[in-house]
Design a protein around this motif. Structure first.
Motif, PDB file in Angstrom:
ATOM      1  N   GLY A 178       0.837  -1.233   0.145  1.00 60.80           N
ATOM      2  CA  GLY A 178       0.005   0.074  -0.088  1.00 60.80           C
ATOM      3  C   GLY A 178       0.667   1.149   0.146  1.00 60.80           C
ATOM      4  N   GLY A 179       0.227   2.268  -0.452  1.00 59.92           N
ATOM      5  CA  GLY A 179       1.075   3.621  -0.559  1.00 59.92           C
ATOM      6  C   GLY A 179       0.953   4.235   0.539  1.00 59.92           C
ATOM      7  N   HIS A 180       2.052   4.994   0.909  1.00 61.75           N
ATOM      8  CA  HIS A 180       2.213   5.968   2.389  1.00 61.75           C
ATOM      9  C   HIS A 180       1.020   7.024   2.226  1.00 61.75           C
ATOM     10  CE1 HIS A 180       5.171   3.403   3.162  1.00 61.75           C
ATOM     11  NE2 HIS A 180       6.253   4.039   2.904  1.00 61.75           N
ATOM     12  N   GLY A 181       0.545   7.515   3.306  1.00 66.61           N
ATOM     13  CA  GLY A 181      -0.288   8.350   3.481  1.00 66.61           C
ATOM     14  C   GLY A 181       0.654   9.777   3.524  1.00 66.61           C
ATOM     15  N   GLY A 198      -1.948  -3.823  -5.445  1.00 64.92           N
ATOM     16  CA  GLY A 198      -2.423  -4.749  -6.305  1.00 64.92           C
ATOM     17  C   GLY A 198      -2.515  -6.159  -5.663  1.00 64.92           C
ATOM     18  N   SER A 199      -3.566  -6.846  -5.986  1.00 64.37           N
ATOM     19  CA  SER A 199      -3.429  -8.379  -5.649  1.00 64.37           C
ATOM     20  C   SER A 199      -2.988  -9.271  -6.813  1.00 64.37           C
ATOM     21  CB  SER A 199      -5.044  -8.846  -4.976  1.00 64.37           C
ATOM     22  OG  SER A 199      -5.361  -8.020  -4.010  1.00 64.37           O
ATOM     23  N   VAL A 200      -2.733 -10.683  -6.222  1.00 67.96           N
ATOM     24  CA  VAL A 200      -2.149 -11.720  -7.237  1.00 67.96           C
ATOM     25  C   VAL A 200      -3.328 -12.503  -7.385  1.00 67.96           C
ATOM     26  CG1 VAL A 200      -0.590 -13.235  -7.868  1.00 67.96           C
ATOM     27  CG2 VAL A 200       0.102 -10.941  -6.677  1.00 67.96           C
ATOM     28  N   SER A 201      -3.937 -12.898  -8.329  1.00 69.01           N
ATOM     29  CA  SER A 201      -5.161 -13.836  -8.483  1.00 69.01           C
ATOM     30  C   SER A 201      -4.717 -14.618  -9.626  1.00 69.01           C
ATOM     31  CB  SER A 201      -6.452 -12.877  -8.898  1.00 69.01           C
ATOM     32  OG  SER A 201      -6.782 -12.073  -7.729  1.00 69.01           O
ATOM     33  N   LEU A 202      -5.236 -15.988  -9.567  1.00 70.89           N
ATOM     34  CA  LEU A 202      -5.365 -16.831 -10.491  1.00 70.89           C
ATOM     35  C   LEU A 202      -6.736 -17.207 -11.137  1.00 70.89           C
ATOM     36  CD1 LEU A 202      -3.000 -19.591  -8.567  1.00 70.89           C
ATOM     37  CD2 LEU A 202      -2.313 -17.774 -10.114  1.00 70.89           C
ATOM     38  N   VAL A 203      -6.628 -17.360 -12.508  1.00 72.60           N
ATOM     39  CA  VAL A 203      -7.997 -17.372 -13.216  1.00 72.60           C
ATOM     40  C   VAL A 203      -7.668 -18.725 -14.137  1.00 72.60           C
ATOM     41  CG1 VAL A 203      -7.711 -15.691 -14.718  1.00 72.60           C
ATOM     42  CG2 VAL A 203      -9.859 -16.491 -14.295  1.00 72.60           C
ATOM     43  N   VAL A 204      -8.846 -19.489 -14.403  1.00 66.96           N
ATOM     44  CA  VAL A 204      -8.704 -20.889 -15.174  1.00 66.96           C
ATOM     45  C   VAL A 204      -8.924 -20.246 -16.746  1.00 66.96           C
ATOM     46  CG1 VAL A 204      -9.760 -22.928 -16.101  1.00 66.96           C
ATOM     47  CG2 VAL A 204      -9.270 -22.433 -13.451  1.00 66.96           C
ATOM     48  N   PHE A 252       9.757 -20.629 -16.425  1.00 64.31           N
ATOM     49  CA  PHE A 252      10.837 -19.678 -16.674  1.00 64.31           C
ATOM     50  C   PHE A 252      10.504 -18.460 -16.036  1.00 64.31           C
ATOM     51  CE2 PHE A 252      10.344 -22.690 -20.582  1.00 64.31           C
ATOM     52  CZ  PHE A 252      11.550 -22.972 -20.442  1.00 64.31           C
ATOM     53  N   ARG A 253       9.378 -18.207 -15.476  1.00 61.73           N
ATOM     54  CA  ARG A 253       9.048 -16.852 -14.650  1.00 61.73           C
ATOM     55  C   ARG A 253       8.446 -17.275 -13.257  1.00 61.73           C
ATOM     56  NH1 ARG A 253       5.080 -12.848 -15.079  1.00 61.73           N
ATOM     57  NH2 ARG A 253       3.916 -14.151 -16.606  1.00 61.73           N
ATOM     58  N   PRO A 254       8.861 -17.754 -12.379  1.00 65.91           N
ATOM     59  CA  PRO A 254       8.462 -18.211 -11.138  1.00 65.91           C
ATOM     60  C   PRO A 254       8.145 -16.879 -10.195  1.00 65.91           C
ATOM     61  CG  PRO A 254      10.794 -18.705 -11.176  1.00 65.91           C
ATOM     62  CD  PRO A 254      10.458 -18.060 -12.323  1.00 65.91           C
ATOM     63  N   HIS A 255       8.583 -15.731 -10.375  1.00 71.68           N
ATOM     64  CA  HIS A 255       8.516 -14.674  -9.403  1.00 71.68           C
ATOM     65  C   HIS A 255       7.656 -13.786 -10.018  1.00 71.68           C
ATOM     66  CE1 HIS A 255      11.929 -15.847  -7.021  1.00 71.68           C
ATOM     67  NE2 HIS A 255      12.577 -16.137  -8.027  1.00 71.68           N
ATOM     68  N   LEU A 256       6.355 -13.752  -9.395  1.00 74.44           N
ATOM     69  CA  LEU A 256       5.305 -12.569  -9.783  1.00 74.44           C
ATOM     70  C   LEU A 256       4.968 -11.620  -8.694  1.00 74.44           C
ATOM     71  CD1 LEU A 256       3.102 -15.376 -10.731  1.00 74.44           C
ATOM     72  CD2 LEU A 256       4.492 -14.288 -12.347  1.00 74.44           C
ATOM     73  N   LYS A 257       5.013 -10.385  -9.215  1.00 75.12           N
ATOM     74  CA  LYS A 257       4.652  -9.343  -8.193  1.00 75.12           C
ATOM     75  C   LYS A 257       3.662  -8.249  -8.947  1.00 75.12           C
ATOM     76  CE  LYS A 257       7.191  -5.675  -5.673  1.00 75.12           C
ATOM     77  NZ  LYS A 257       6.024  -4.696  -5.816  1.00 75.12           N
ATOM     78  N   ALA A 258       2.647  -8.125  -8.143  1.00 77.22           N
ATOM     79  CA  ALA A 258       1.814  -6.922  -8.356  1.00 77.22           C
ATOM     80  C   ALA A 258       2.344  -5.581  -8.157  1.00 77.22           C
ATOM     81  CB  ALA A 258       0.392  -7.155  -7.602  1.00 77.22           C
ATOM     82  N   GLU A 259       1.577  -4.468  -8.670  1.00 71.53           N
ATOM     83  CA  GLU A 259       1.996  -3.123  -8.807  1.00 71.53           C
ATOM     84  C   GLU A 259       1.825  -2.808  -7.243  1.00 71.53           C
ATOM     85  OE1 GLU A 259      -0.182  -0.494 -10.974  1.00 71.53           O
ATOM     86  OE2 GLU A 259       1.637   0.586 -11.578  1.00 71.53           O
ATOM     87  N   ASN A 260       2.655  -1.842  -6.895  1.00 73.46           N
ATOM     88  CA  ASN A 260       2.451  -1.105  -5.408  1.00 73.46           C
ATOM     89  C   ASN A 260       1.271  -0.051  -5.701  1.00 73.46           C
ATOM     90  OD1 ASN A 260       4.319  -2.681  -4.391  1.00 73.46           O
ATOM     91  ND2 ASN A 260       5.994  -1.359  -4.732  1.00 73.46           N
ATOM     92  N   GLY A 261       0.774   0.396  -4.645  1.00 72.47           N
ATOM     93  CA  GLY A 261      -0.270   1.519  -4.600  1.00 72.47           C
ATOM     94  C   GLY A 261       0.829   2.865  -4.393  1.00 72.47           C
ATOM     95  N   LYS A 262       0.246   3.908  -4.896  1.00 67.21           N
ATOM     96  CA  LYS A 262       0.909   5.051  -5.115  1.00 67.21           C
ATOM     97  C   LYS A 262       0.717   5.881  -3.705  1.00 67.21           C
ATOM     98  CE  LYS A 262       2.115   4.249  -9.199  1.00 67.21           C
ATOM     99  NZ  LYS A 262       3.289   3.856  -9.567  1.00 67.21           N
TER     100      LYS A 262
END
Length: 483
Positions: A17-20, A44-50, A62-72
């Motif tokens: 989360g972004g800082h106040g 942002g959250s990380v979700s899986l969808v079929v 080949f790409r095992p590291h997954l990261k969502a975007e930080n809040g501003k």
């Protein structure tokens, strides 16, 4: 050659989360216009969808590291930070999500099934949101909450109605290539098939899927050959078909021994005893194969198995076999319980649930556990005295100070909340003693307060409830005089 991956370890990280923001509105001729710091955005959250277009877990290999975007972060003039974008990962149908110790977190079957694996952190509030009647111009803001970080195992189990099992080079790939549109690799050497093949079969008004499970040999359930890697793909099959090579030239091989060997491996793997079986005696277009099929058919039928003479080369007997498959698949579908909509389960909080617990540790310290206290600690800037005093007020209002006193904590004892440790000083109380001062400071932290601590107040209350000894002794005499 196409690489097939059906088990990977993913390292997921949701966005922080972004800082106040700490800001004071300034305008000409208005030297102090009040707080106007905006809130930080949520991570942002990380979700899986079929997704039906995805059939393998190769991309994650080949790409095992997954990261969502930080809040501003928030900004002045009451400008809130933007929320981080969620990361949506597309996985094949039949993916099982597990923790590293084997706990099943989600079984993703059905197109569109979604599972939120890692939740993004909350954004911190700016000082405009923290202002109240007593604290009109906070000199601090909340920090953004870190997002979830976890490692999960993705394991793919093919979703097929019929599974073809048998020894290598028994003709499973050839069989699936002629009853469906699948185009697997076919060659005259063992272990040609290194990946499960899926094919769609249509018989009249029935449509079902068939999976070719490779690599089953004696010892497969214990890791020999390729069987252990692909036996999991048999779990979801409603019908199992033994594909037997009646024209093999290998010594010691015969249809009965092949079925016994495969059944032994299926039994050791477990959970497949209730699946109906069919037997396909393949390669009957070869004269020796036809003769052997006629010899072993009575023994197989005596075991209660339905036997079909088939040939992938001439397509002999395939119509009868596919109709038998369709019949068993249809029976399994009708016997399956109807799908029920997901029920919303409401679990109300108990009346006496304070939202946290206190545990006394063997070393004399105390640990406070609870989602709210731990989140508040994460969002506190400990370089700012006013923020620390605000945290103390929140914990006191929640009842942490009182419960620590009841648990026997004394001033100076070590108290642990989340990843922070404190020397407990029970001299602050829920905002009653807060006096506004310079922004970023709290006079209660500058010098020791003369206000009684929680343990002192608790002892005083108990003392008031105890009658003095002279009153206890005088009570019987007073009752006698009254009589």
């Amino acid at each position: 050659m196409t690489t097939f991956v059906d088990r990977v370890v993913l390292h997921m990280q949701a966005g922080d989360g972004g800082h106040g923001c700490v800001s004071i509105h300034r305008e000409k001729f208005k030297p102090f216009g009040g707080p106007d710091g905006g809130n930080g955005g949520h991570g942002g959250s990380v979700s899986l969808v079929v997704d039906p277009q995805v059939t393998t877990l190769l991309d994650f290999h080949f790409r095992p590291h997954l990261k969502a975007e930080n809040g501003k972060g928030g900004a002045g003039s009451n400008r809130d930070g933007a929320n981080g974008r969620d990361l949506v990962i597309k996985v094949p149908n039949g993916t099982v999500v597990q923790s590293l110790d084997g706990e099943v977190l989600a079984d993703m079957v059905g197109v569109g099934t979604t599972f939120e694996a890692a939740r993004g952190g909350r954004g911190g509030r700016g000082n405009a949101s923290l202002a109240n009647a007593r604290r009109k111009a906070p000199g601090f803001a909340e920090l953004g909450e870190p997002g979830d970080r976890l490692d999960v195992v993705l394991e793919l189990k093919s979703v097929a109605d019929v599974g073809l099992v048998g020894f290598p080079s028994a003709g499973k790939s050839s069989l699936i290539s002629v009853i469906s549109a699948a185009k697997p690799k076919i060659a005259d050497y063992p272990f040609t098939t290194l990946v499960p093949n899926l094919g769609v079969v249509r018989v009249d008004n029935h449509t079902f899927t068939v999976a070719d499970v490779p690599g089953l040999i004696p010892g497969a359930a214990s890791g020999k050959g390729l069987g252990l890697e692909f036996l999991r793909h048999v779990e979801r099959c409603a019908v199992l078909v033994h594909v037997i090579d009646t024209a093999t030239l290998e010594p010691g091989r015969d249809p009965l021994a092949d079925i016994d060997a495969i059944e032994s491996e299926l039994s050791q793997y477990g959970g497949l005893a209730d699946r109906p079986r069919l037997v396909a005696l393949n390669k009957v277009d070869v004269p020796d194969g036809k003769d052997l099929a006629d010899i072993v058919r009575p023994d197989l039928e005596a075991r209660g198995l339905r036997v079909f003479d088939v040939s992938a080369a001439t397509r002999e007997g395939l119509r009868e076999l596919t109709y038998a498959m369709a019949e068993l698949v249809d029976q399994g579908r009708r016997a399956a319980p109807p799908a029920e909509p997901t029920r919303v389960v409401i679990r109300p909080k108990a009346v006496d649930d304070a939202g946290f617990t206190i545990e006394a540790e063997p070393d004399g310290s105390y640990t406070v556990r609870g989602s709210r206290p731990e989140r508040w600690v994460k969002q506190t800037n400990f370089d700012n005295d006013e923020a620390v005093g605000y945290l103390a007020d929140r914990l006191a209002r929640l009842g942490v100070e009182e419960k620590l006193a009841k648990a026997g904590a004394q001033a100076g004892d070590l108290v642990r909340i989340g990843d922070r440790e404190f020397d407990w000083q029970p001299t602050l109380y829920a905002g009653a003693d807060f006096v506004p001062g310079n922004r970023g400071t709290d006079v209660r932290l500058e010098e020791k307060s003369n206000r009684p601590s929680a343990s002192d107040r608790l002892a005083a209350r108990k003392a008031r409830r105890v009658r003095p000894e002279d009153e206890v002794e005088a009570a019987p005499a007073a009752e006698a005089d009254a009589e």
